[in-house]
Design a protein around this motif. Structure first.
Motif, PDB file in Angstrom:
ATOM      1  N   GLU A  21      -2.684 -16.384  69.895  1.00 22.51           N
ATOM      2  CA  GLU A  21      -2.880 -15.884  68.120  1.00 22.51           C
ATOM      3  C   GLU A  21      -2.877 -14.993  67.826  1.00 22.51           C
ATOM      4  O   GLU A  21      -2.712 -13.654  69.149  1.00 22.51           O
ATOM      5  N   GLY A  22      -2.124 -14.726  67.276  1.00 26.89           N
ATOM      6  CA  GLY A  22      -2.072 -13.616  66.146  1.00 26.89           C
ATOM      7  C   GLY A  22      -0.439 -13.350  66.249  1.00 26.89           C
ATOM      8  O   GLY A  22      -0.334 -12.126  65.872  1.00 26.89           O
ATOM      9  N   THR A  23       0.468 -13.767  67.046  1.00 28.99           N
ATOM     10  CA  THR A  23       1.710 -14.009  66.842  1.00 28.99           C
ATOM     11  C   THR A  23       2.583 -14.677  65.966  1.00 28.99           C
ATOM     12  O   THR A  23       3.356 -13.781  64.886  1.00 28.99           O
ATOM     13  N   ASP A  24       2.438 -15.876  66.161  1.00 32.70           N
ATOM     14  CA  ASP A  24       2.599 -16.660  64.794  1.00 32.70           C
ATOM     15  C   ASP A  24       1.619 -17.766  64.962  1.00 32.70           C
ATOM     16  O   ASP A  24       0.897 -17.987  65.148  1.00 32.70           O
ATOM     17  N   LYS A  25       2.197 -18.567  64.253  1.00 39.18           N
ATOM     18  CA  LYS A  25       1.114 -19.608  63.750  1.00 39.18           C
ATOM     19  C   LYS A  25       0.606 -21.000  64.632  1.00 39.18           C
ATOM     20  O   LYS A  25      -0.148 -21.269  64.045  1.00 39.18           O
ATOM     21  N   ARG A  26       2.157 -20.900  65.257  1.00 44.48           N
ATOM     22  CA  ARG A  26       1.603 -21.480  66.495  1.00 44.48           C
ATOM     23  C   ARG A  26       2.648 -22.035  67.785  1.00 44.48           C
ATOM     24  O   ARG A  26       3.738 -21.205  67.559  1.00 44.48           O
ATOM     25  N   ALA A  27       2.551 -22.768  68.283  1.00 42.73           N
ATOM     26  CA  ALA A  27       3.409 -22.769  69.631  1.00 42.73           C
ATOM     27  C   ALA A  27       4.709 -23.379  69.142  1.00 42.73           C
ATOM     28  O   ALA A  27       5.711 -23.982  68.620  1.00 42.73           O
ATOM     29  N   HIS A  28       5.845 -22.734  70.202  1.00 38.63           N
ATOM     30  CA  HIS A  28       7.334 -23.001  69.205  1.00 38.63           C
ATOM     31  C   HIS A  28       8.532 -23.547  70.757  1.00 38.63           C
ATOM     32  O   HIS A  28       7.732 -24.141  71.641  1.00 38.63           O
ATOM     33  N   SER A  29       8.572 -24.582  69.804  1.00 46.21           N
ATOM     34  CA  SER A  29       9.661 -25.339  71.060  1.00 46.21           C
ATOM     35  C   SER A  29      11.578 -25.371  69.765  1.00 46.21           C
ATOM     36  O   SER A  29      11.173 -25.960  69.157  1.00 46.21           O
ATOM     37  N   GLN A  30      12.108 -25.031  70.417  1.00 45.84           N
ATOM     38  CA  GLN A  30      13.734 -25.591  70.180  1.00 45.84           C
ATOM     39  C   GLN A  30      14.082 -25.586  71.325  1.00 45.84           C
ATOM     40  O   GLN A  30      15.397 -25.908  71.728  1.00 45.84           O
TER      41      GLN A  30
END
Ligand code: ZN
Length: 407
Positions: A52-61
């Motif tokens: 929380e606080g870094t980006d809005k949601r979990a990353h995946s790519q």
């Protein structure tokens, strides 16, 4: 004769019984298997941890996996759920990277169904029984250790461990040169942007070449400081954007309300590099990244920082022009566009460093796809070898602007 017939029958039975398998339990691996049946592998990306606080949601790519037992029949690979990936707009026109020998990477025809968010490609039967697929050619931790060992062995370089990551891995700073200017190049805050470490490798190879006249001239004017991998934990864990606890390191450089300042608990990688920057100073900084969507090499500048001046604008223009002159793979037409005055995010490395040290700072972006603007190579796209050469050319551009950095 009888023996040969027996052997043939045995190997034919064996090949019939070999069925497609998919695994990613290795350095930088990332894939989840939904199903494997009838020569079709249905796959998903494994999301990164979310802080929380870094980006809005979990990353995946990012993905990287091995397919085995593929030599006998046509096999098909489908990665689904990509409407939920970090950059769904990046998948059209993307071509998967593949290798048999883990050295030479090539691209395969790849389709993207934008309605379902599914990336797919087909592999015909062939001689190799195993194939590796990746979002981009990985730069392994073993290769990183080799790079550091090479720098340690060079009489031109010193290597200092400046701290450790959350998983306890060393953060290394390679320094070379005797000049008073401090020029920084840091790669791979975003670990899945592996082209960044390929670039750092090519840069260091030329910088530490004792008979390269450009490197020698630069090392007389400056001390060049290179962090080849800012995020070893994320690299090994197969993340695109974040470290072991899910922090996006390129949003950890300052406390600006929405974003966090670096701490030893959450982003020691940034904490240690920033401490070293404050100790040594900085006259120019190149933060090396990859861009998922834009098929070109380009700089993002720091035009939106409060301390932006005509001097910094002039340095940015000169550095961009020098790099474009040094390498036709670098261009100045495509990019993100400039931030509006005062709109910079000081939690981003380039903006924070430019503001903090009143210096030239850029984010260098390379493509995951290809440099389609002037120098496309469709058969291979952007590759490690091309990133290495772009890294070597960065020395020409740095030498070009070095005399004016503090003039
Ligand atoms: Zn990045």
């Amino acid at each position: 004769m009888q023996l040969r017939a027996l052997t043939t029958a045995f190997s034919s039975r064996l090949s019939r019984s070999m069925s497609l398998t998919v695994s990613a339990a290795f350095d930088s691996g990332n894939i989840e298997v939904e199903s494997v049946a009838g020569g079709v592998a249905k796959l998903r990306l494994r999301p990164e941890p979310f802080t929380e606080g870094t980006d809005k949601r979990a990353h995946s790519q990012w993905f990287y996996f091995k397919a085995s037992n593929v030599s006998q029949t046509t096999t098909r690979f489908e990665i689904g759920g990509l409407l939920e990936s970090s950059y769904p707009e990046a998948w059209p026109d993307y071509h998967v990277a593949a290798t048999h020998d883990r050295e030479r990477w090539f691209r395969l025809d790849t389709a993207y169904d934008g309605a379902s968010g599914t990336l797919s490609w087909t592999l015909p039967p062939g001689e190799a029984s195993q194939v590796y697929f990746a979002y981009f050619a990985p730069y392994s931790y073993e290769r990183h250790q080799d790079l550091i060992a090479r720098c340690c062995a060079s009489p031109l370089a010193t290597v200092e461990v400046i701290g450790s990551s959350l998983d306890g891995r060393d953060l290394e700073l390679v320094s070379a040169g005797t000049g008073p200017l401090n020029l920084w190049v840091a790669a791979r805050q975003h670990p899945g942007e592996s082209m960044a470490e390929w670039l750092a490798d090519g840069l260091l190879r030329r910088l530490l070449d004792p008979v390269d006249p450009v490197a020698a001239a630069l090392l007389r004017l400056a001390t060049v400081r290179v962090v080849p991998n800012m995020n070893p934990d994320g690299s090994i864990r197969g993340h695109l954007r974040t470290n072991a606890c899910g922090a996006n390191l390129n949003r950890e450089w300052a406390s600006t309300g929405e974003y966090a300042a670096p701490t030893l608990e959450r982003s020691p990688e940034v904490f240690h590099v920033l401490r070293k920057l404050d100790e040594l100073g900085c006259d120019a900084y190149v933060d090396v990244h990859g861009d998922e969507e834009i098929p070109a090499n380009f700089f993002a500048g720091t035009q939106g920082i409060p301390a932006w001046t005509p001097r910094l604008a002039s340095l940015f223009r000169a550095f961009s022009a020098a790099y474009a002159h040094a390498s036709p793979d670098f261009q100045t037409v495509k990019g993100y566009g400039d931030d509006e005055p005062g709109q910079a995010n000081l939690a981003i490395c380039g903006d924070q460093v430019a503001q903090r040290f009143d210096c030239l700072a850029v984010t260098l972006e390379m493509p995951f796809k290809d440099s389609t603007f002037d120098t496309p190579m469709p058969e291979c796209g952007w590759t490690p070898q091309r990133a290495e050469r772009l890294g070597a050319s960065l020395l020409d551009a740095l030498l070009d602007v070095a005399p004016t950095l503090r003039a």
